[in-house]
Design a protein around this motif. Structure first.
Motif, PDB file in Angstrom:
ATOM      1  N   SER A  52       0.832  -1.205   0.000  1.00  0.00           N
ATOM      2  CA  SER A  52       0.000   0.000   0.000  1.00  0.00           C
ATOM      3  C   SER A  52       0.864   1.252   0.000  1.00  0.00           C
ATOM      4  N   GLU A  53       2.113   1.122   0.531  1.00  0.00           N
ATOM      5  CA  GLU A  53       3.021   2.264   0.585  1.00  0.00           C
ATOM      6  C   GLU A  53       4.442   1.826   0.243  1.00  0.00           C
ATOM      7  N   THR A  54       5.142   2.659  -0.503  1.00  0.00           N
ATOM      8  CA  THR A  54       6.573   2.453  -0.731  1.00  0.00           C
ATOM      9  C   THR A  54       7.317   3.038   0.460  1.00  0.00           C
ATOM     10  N   PRO A  55       8.214   2.267   1.102  1.00  0.00           N
ATOM     11  CA  PRO A  55       8.775   2.708   2.386  1.00  0.00           C
ATOM     12  C   PRO A  55       9.608   3.980   2.329  1.00  0.00           C
ATOM     13  N   SER A  56      10.340   4.222   1.246  1.00  0.00           N
ATOM     14  CA  SER A  56      11.224   5.392   1.265  1.00  0.00           C
ATOM     15  C   SER A  56      11.639   5.806  -0.144  1.00  0.00           C
ATOM     16  N   LEU A  57      12.011   7.074  -0.241  1.00  0.00           N
ATOM     17  CA  LEU A  57      12.572   7.644  -1.456  1.00  0.00           C
ATOM     18  C   LEU A  57      13.560   8.707  -1.014  1.00  0.00           C
ATOM     19  N   SER A  58      14.768   8.688  -1.581  1.00  0.00           N
ATOM     20  CA  SER A  58      15.766   9.685  -1.207  1.00  0.00           C
ATOM     21  C   SER A  58      16.388  10.296  -2.454  1.00  0.00           C
ATOM     22  N   LEU A  81       5.448   6.570   0.960  1.00  0.00           N
ATOM     23  CA  LEU A  81       4.792   7.208  -0.179  1.00  0.00           C
ATOM     24  C   LEU A  81       3.699   6.302  -0.744  1.00  0.00           C
ATOM     25  N   THR A  82       2.607   6.898  -1.168  1.00  0.00           N
ATOM     26  CA  THR A  82       1.549   6.146  -1.835  1.00  0.00           C
ATOM     27  C   THR A  82       1.706   6.355  -3.336  1.00  0.00           C
ATOM     28  N   LEU A  83       2.413   5.431  -3.981  1.00  0.00           N
ATOM     29  CA  LEU A  83       2.685   5.514  -5.413  1.00  0.00           C
ATOM     30  C   LEU A  83       1.740   4.593  -6.181  1.00  0.00           C
ATOM     31  N   SER A  95       1.568  14.565  -7.465  1.00  0.00           N
ATOM     32  CA  SER A  95       0.529  14.469  -6.426  1.00  0.00           C
ATOM     33  C   SER A  95       0.647  13.165  -5.643  1.00  0.00           C
ATOM     34  N   VAL A  96       1.841  12.932  -5.102  1.00  0.00           N
ATOM     35  CA  VAL A  96       2.105  11.699  -4.351  1.00  0.00           C
ATOM     36  C   VAL A  96       1.958  11.959  -2.856  1.00  0.00           C
ATOM     37  N   PRO A  97       0.993  11.323  -2.191  1.00  0.00           N
ATOM     38  CA  PRO A  97       0.876  11.480  -0.739  1.00  0.00           C
ATOM     39  C   PRO A  97       2.060  10.805  -0.032  1.00  0.00           C
ATOM     40  N   ALA A  98       2.551  11.442   1.034  1.00  0.00           N
ATOM     41  CA  ALA A  98       3.654  10.876   1.812  1.00  0.00           C
ATOM     42  C   ALA A  98       3.478  11.283   3.268  1.00  0.00           C
ATOM     43  N   ARG A 219       5.175  16.800   7.572  1.00  0.00           N
ATOM     44  CA  ARG A 219       4.398  15.575   7.752  1.00  0.00           C
ATOM     45  C   ARG A 219       3.081  15.646   6.969  1.00  0.00           C
ATOM     46  N   ASN A 220       2.676  14.464   6.490  1.00  0.00           N
ATOM     47  CA  ASN A 220       1.399  14.314   5.789  1.00  0.00           C
ATOM     48  C   ASN A 220       1.268  15.342   4.664  1.00  0.00           C
ATOM     49  N   ILE A 221       2.095  15.157   3.639  1.00  0.00           N
ATOM     50  CA  ILE A 221       2.165  16.101   2.535  1.00  0.00           C
ATOM     51  C   ILE A 221       1.920  15.396   1.208  1.00  0.00           C
ATOM     52  N   VAL A 222       1.855  16.188   0.153  1.00  0.00           N
ATOM     53  CA  VAL A 222       1.745  15.688  -1.210  1.00  0.00           C
ATOM     54  C   VAL A 222       2.926  16.259  -1.985  1.00  0.00           C
ATOM     55  N   ILE A 223       3.684  15.398  -2.686  1.00  0.00           N
ATOM     56  CA  ILE A 223       4.919  15.836  -3.328  1.00  0.00           C
ATOM     57  C   ILE A 223       4.919  15.543  -4.822  1.00  0.00           C
ATOM     58  N   ASP A 224       5.843  16.217  -5.511  1.00  0.00           N
ATOM     59  CA  ASP A 224       6.225  15.830  -6.866  1.00  0.00           C
ATOM     60  C   ASP A 224       7.751  15.923  -6.943  1.00  0.00           C
ATOM     61  N   ALA A 225       8.324  15.781  -8.129  1.00  0.00           N
ATOM     62  CA  ALA A 225       9.778  15.718  -8.250  1.00  0.00           C
ATOM     63  C   ALA A 225      10.458  16.999  -7.800  1.00  0.00           C
ATOM     64  N   SER A 226       9.800  18.148  -7.948  1.00  0.00           N
ATOM     65  CA  SER A 226      10.432  19.411  -7.566  1.00  0.00           C
ATOM     66  C   SER A 226      10.660  19.514  -6.067  1.00  0.00           C
TER      67      SER A 226
END
Length: 235
Positions: A52-58, A81-83, A95-98, A219-226
């Motif tokens: 349901s979630e990818t554990p990490s992205l760095s 992350l919810t990818l 629009s990736v929730p994390a 915490r509890n945000i929505v991200i993109d590559a930028s």
């Protein structure tokens, strides 16, 4: 054995494809001079399709110049992350929730020396000089301030008060008589954390190894590559 090797090769290729796309997008959107080093957690990578979630992205960028600030090294870590399957396949983040984004800025002796006006600044942990030593709220600084004929050493405290980060000398070493006040002034520094290239104000400052680190969390945000770069797309 050959089947396992084949699965590993396929898994690695899928991970590398997604990581390279994220790195390329981050470089382009944030106008970086070089692409960041990107790593997507979860092994094997294809197991993320069933989570349901990818554990990490760095993402880590080294020696970049941030307009209005200066030279920094930066690392961004995103947790849980919810990818979508499409995002896992292509590496296109939108629009990736994390649950958590942590930004770490690292200033080495050269970068910090520019703020202090000391070109030969050396930074070290006053309690553990090993590269793997843990974080400390004090830092040992050695360098030759303007007007001095040789290097001096100070132990300084790193603190955050409200939004202000301060570097304050606590102990002087190898300082010529009569130059104590000049030494304290040369190694004193402060900055509003809002001026740092971070998404929110810093909540932690410390010394580790030969660098000074600033850290912030969202915490509890929505991200993109930028969001993986210390340089904003809007700069």
């Amino acid at each position: 054995m050959s089947c396992l090797v084949g699965c590993y090769v396929v898994d690695s290729a899928c991970a590398m494809h997604a990581e390279q796309r994220i790195a390329t997008d981050t470089e382009r959107y944030a106008r970086l001079e070089v692409a960041p080093r990107v790593y997507i957690g979860g092994f094997p990578y294809l197991s993320n399709y069933f989570r349901s979630e990818t554990p990490s992205l760095s993402a880590e960028v080294l020696d970049i110049t941030v307009p209005g600030f200066g030279l920094v090294n930066a690392r961004t870590d995103v947790t849980d992350l919810t990818l979508t399957k499409e995002q896992l396949r292509t590496g296109h983040l939108e629009s990736v929730p994390a649950k958590l984004l942590t930004r770490k800025l690292r200033l080495d002796g050269v970068a910090m020396g520019k703020f202090l006006g000391i070109t030969d600044l050396d930074i070290s942990n006053p309690y553990d000089i090993s590269p793997s030593g843990g974080p400390a709220s004090e830092v040992q600084l050695t360098g030759t301030p303007a007007g001095f004929s040789k290097p001096v050493t100070v132990i300084a405290a790193l603190r955050i008060t409200d939004t202000t980060i301060t570097l304050t000398p606590r102990e002087l070493r190898d300082v010529p008589p009569g130059q104590e006040d000049a030494t304290r002034e040369a190694f004193s520094w402060s900055i509003d954390s809002g001026l740092l290239p971070m998404p929110t104000r810093a909540n932690r400052v410390y010394c580790q190894g030969g660098s000074i680190y600033f850290e912030s969390e969202q915490r509890n945000i929505v991200i993109d590559a930028s969001d993986l770069s210390p340089i904003s797309i809007h700069d």
